[in-house]
Design a protein around this motif. Structure first.
Motif, mmCIF file in Angstrom:
data_model
loop_
_atom_site.group_PDB
_atom_site.id
_atom_site.type_symbol
_atom_site.label_atom_id
_atom_site.label_comp_id
_atom_site.label_asym_id
_atom_site.label_seq_id
_atom_site.Cartn_x
_atom_site.Cartn_y
_atom_site.Cartn_z
ATOM 1 N N THR A 157 1.079 -1.267 0.221
ATOM 2 C CA THR A 157 0.308 0.113 0.292
ATOM 3 C C THR A 157 0.963 1.431 -0.304
ATOM 4 O O THR A 157 2.102 1.448 0.226
ATOM 5 C CB THR A 157 -1.096 -0.112 1.611
ATOM 6 N N THR A 158 0.293 2.178 -0.265
ATOM 7 C CA THR A 158 1.543 3.722 -1.039
ATOM 8 C C THR A 158 1.144 4.054 0.533
ATOM 9 O O THR A 158 1.947 5.229 0.414
ATOM 10 C CB THR A 158 0.657 4.330 -1.600
ATOM 11 N N ASP A 159 0.284 3.457 1.370
ATOM 12 C CA ASP A 159 0.232 4.675 3.128
ATOM 13 C C ASP A 159 1.395 4.245 3.927
ATOM 14 O O ASP A 159 1.866 5.812 4.163
ATOM 15 C CB ASP A 159 -1.172 3.835 3.686
ATOM 16 N N GLY A 160 2.411 3.910 3.583
ATOM 17 C CA GLY A 160 3.948 3.850 3.598
ATOM 18 C C GLY A 160 4.158 4.580 3.297
ATOM 19 O O GLY A 160 5.878 5.122 3.822
ATOM 20 N N ALA A 209 10.838 9.166 -2.551
ATOM 21 C CA ALA A 209 11.267 6.753 -2.522
ATOM 22 C C ALA A 209 9.900 6.353 -2.847
ATOM 23 O O ALA A 209 10.670 5.007 -3.445
ATOM 24 C CB ALA A 209 10.473 7.496 -0.940
ATOM 25 N N LEU A 210 8.826 6.910 -3.118
ATOM 26 C CA LEU A 210 7.934 5.838 -4.514
ATOM 27 C C LEU A 210 8.273 5.871 -5.534
ATOM 28 O O LEU A 210 8.511 4.945 -5.658
ATOM 29 C CB LEU A 210 6.653 6.100 -4.134
ATOM 30 N N LEU A 211 8.960 6.959 -6.258
ATOM 31 C CA LEU A 211 9.552 6.537 -6.868
ATOM 32 C C LEU A 211 10.659 5.471 -7.387
ATOM 33 O O LEU A 211 10.626 4.235 -8.465
ATOM 34 C CB LEU A 211 9.596 7.937 -8.018
ATOM 35 N N ARG A 212 11.636 5.443 -6.433
ATOM 36 C CA ARG A 212 12.438 4.878 -6.275
ATOM 37 C C ARG A 212 12.373 3.488 -6.212
ATOM 38 O O ARG A 212 12.813 2.102 -6.650
ATOM 39 C CB ARG A 212 13.189 4.731 -5.061
ATOM 40 N N PHE A 213 10.964 2.890 -5.391
ATOM 41 C CA PHE A 213 10.480 1.887 -5.179
ATOM 42 C C PHE A 213 10.051 1.100 -6.479
ATOM 43 O O PHE A 213 10.407 -0.114 -6.750
ATOM 44 C CB PHE A 213 9.359 1.841 -4.293
ATOM 45 N N ALA A 226 9.610 -1.780 1.412
ATOM 46 C CA ALA A 226 8.842 -0.612 1.429
ATOM 47 C C ALA A 226 8.415 -0.054 2.399
ATOM 48 O O ALA A 226 8.590 -1.310 4.196
ATOM 49 C CB ALA A 226 7.422 -0.570 1.022
ATOM 50 N N PRO A 227 8.025 1.099 3.426
ATOM 51 C CA PRO A 227 7.675 1.381 4.250
ATOM 52 C C PRO A 227 6.880 0.819 5.171
ATOM 53 O O PRO A 227 5.662 0.561 4.268
ATOM 54 C CB PRO A 227 8.039 3.007 4.546
#
Length: 318
Positions: free
Chosen positions: A126-129, A156-160, A173-174
């Motif tokens: 989930t992108t909530d992290g 960070a989301l793009l890197r993931f 992922a967080p």
């Protein structure tokens, strides 16, 4: 009188009624039972076996076909290049408003795909992290914009997602806690050689604005192979959000560690007024400004009716 023949309405989607879509299940076997659904369903998002049979099994069947076709294309490319590399995961996005049922949809699809014959490893993130920690949101004056695009650690989301699509064997992922309403600083989840990654979040299909300096900037949606958007009328979303808030007031909010503990202790009228304010000041503007505009980017639109049942399915033409 105009005698000219009427042209068919032009749309990038083929629209199916519930009955028409259910027929596309073909002979796909049911692999979930009532106990599974009780575990997978989110609060205030009822789902039953008939919903899985008529809606989700055809989706799982379609995705299995798409993944197999992508893997075949990958092998053809490798033969052309004359070398072998680890294939990259197929990324499925699940987007839509708060309270529309994204989490239930993502979890049910993961369970179905993971039990598909010969289906590879399926993981859900989930992108909530990737929300900025509350300390940063407070410092930047963004706590009332939580869930809006600017409240995320976009880099960070793009890197993931870029690491996922680069085929890295181990990507982390967080982790976000809805109980404490914050990112957990010392926890990470690991994606290990997954073949399918389901990415669930409010704005996963967003493209953002073009930078004024003309530089090309990637967006999360650039890394999505198949996008699903859960849709419903605003009055229904409003009602579902308020109902969920009031149910949480009598359940999770009573936990001493809950960020929203104070709402379990106020009167029902005060809690209801708070839910209405949160919807009108935060969630409704975010839906109108950021979430709903991404709907046309979806490959599959699932439109819900009053009872949370999906009444219409729109599949993008290829």
């Amino acid at each position: 009188m105009d005698d000219r023949p009427k042209l068919p309405s032009l749309s990038p989607y083929t629209t199916f009624s519930r009955k028409e879509w259910a027929a596309l299940r073909a002979d796909t076997p049911m692999t979930l039972d009532d106990a599974d659904l009780a575990r997978l369903a989110s609060l205030n998002d009822p789902i039953d076996i008939s919903e899985v049979e008529q809606i989700y099994l055809p989706i799982a069947r379609l995705l299995a076909f798409y993944v197999a076709a992508r893997q075949q294309l990958f092998r053809a490319t490798q033969r052309f290049l004359g070398h072998s590399e680890t294939r990259v995961p197929y990324v499925v996005a699940v987007a839509g408003s708060v309270a529309v049922g994204k989490s239930t949809t993502a979890r049910v699809l993961r369970a179905l795909l993971a039990r598909w014959p010969d289906m590879p490893k399926v993981q859900l993130v989930t992108t909530d992290g990737f929300l900025l920690p509350n300390a940063i949101l407070k410092r930047e004056g963004l706590m009332q914009r939580k869930g809006f695009p600017e409240s995320y650690d976009v880099q960070a989301l793009l890197r993931f997602v870029s690491d996922i699509k680069a085929g890295k064997a181990h990507v982390t992922a967080p982790v976000y806690s809805h109980l404490v309403y914050d990112v957990l600083p010392n926890e990470r989840e690991t994606i290990e050689q997954a073949d399918i990654v389901i990415l669930e979040g409010l704005n996963v299909l967003q493209i953002g604005e073009r930078p004024k300096n003309g530089r090309v900037m990637p967006h999360v949606s650039d890394f999505i192979d198949f996008g699903i958007y859960l849709d419903a009328d605003e009055p229904l979303l409003h009602r579902w959000y308020v109902e969920r808030f009031m149910r949480l007031r009598n359940t999770a909010f009573r936990d001493p560690q809950s960020y929203f503990r104070k709402y379990a202790e106020v009167s029902e009228e005060e809690a209801l007024a708070t839910a209405e304010t949160l919807w009108n000041d935060i969630n409704l503007p975010n839906l109108r400004e950021n979430i709903r505009p991404t709907r046309p980017r979806a490959d599959l639109i699932l439109r819900k009716g009053r009872s949370h049942r999906i009444e219409e399915v729109r599949l993008r033409k290829i």
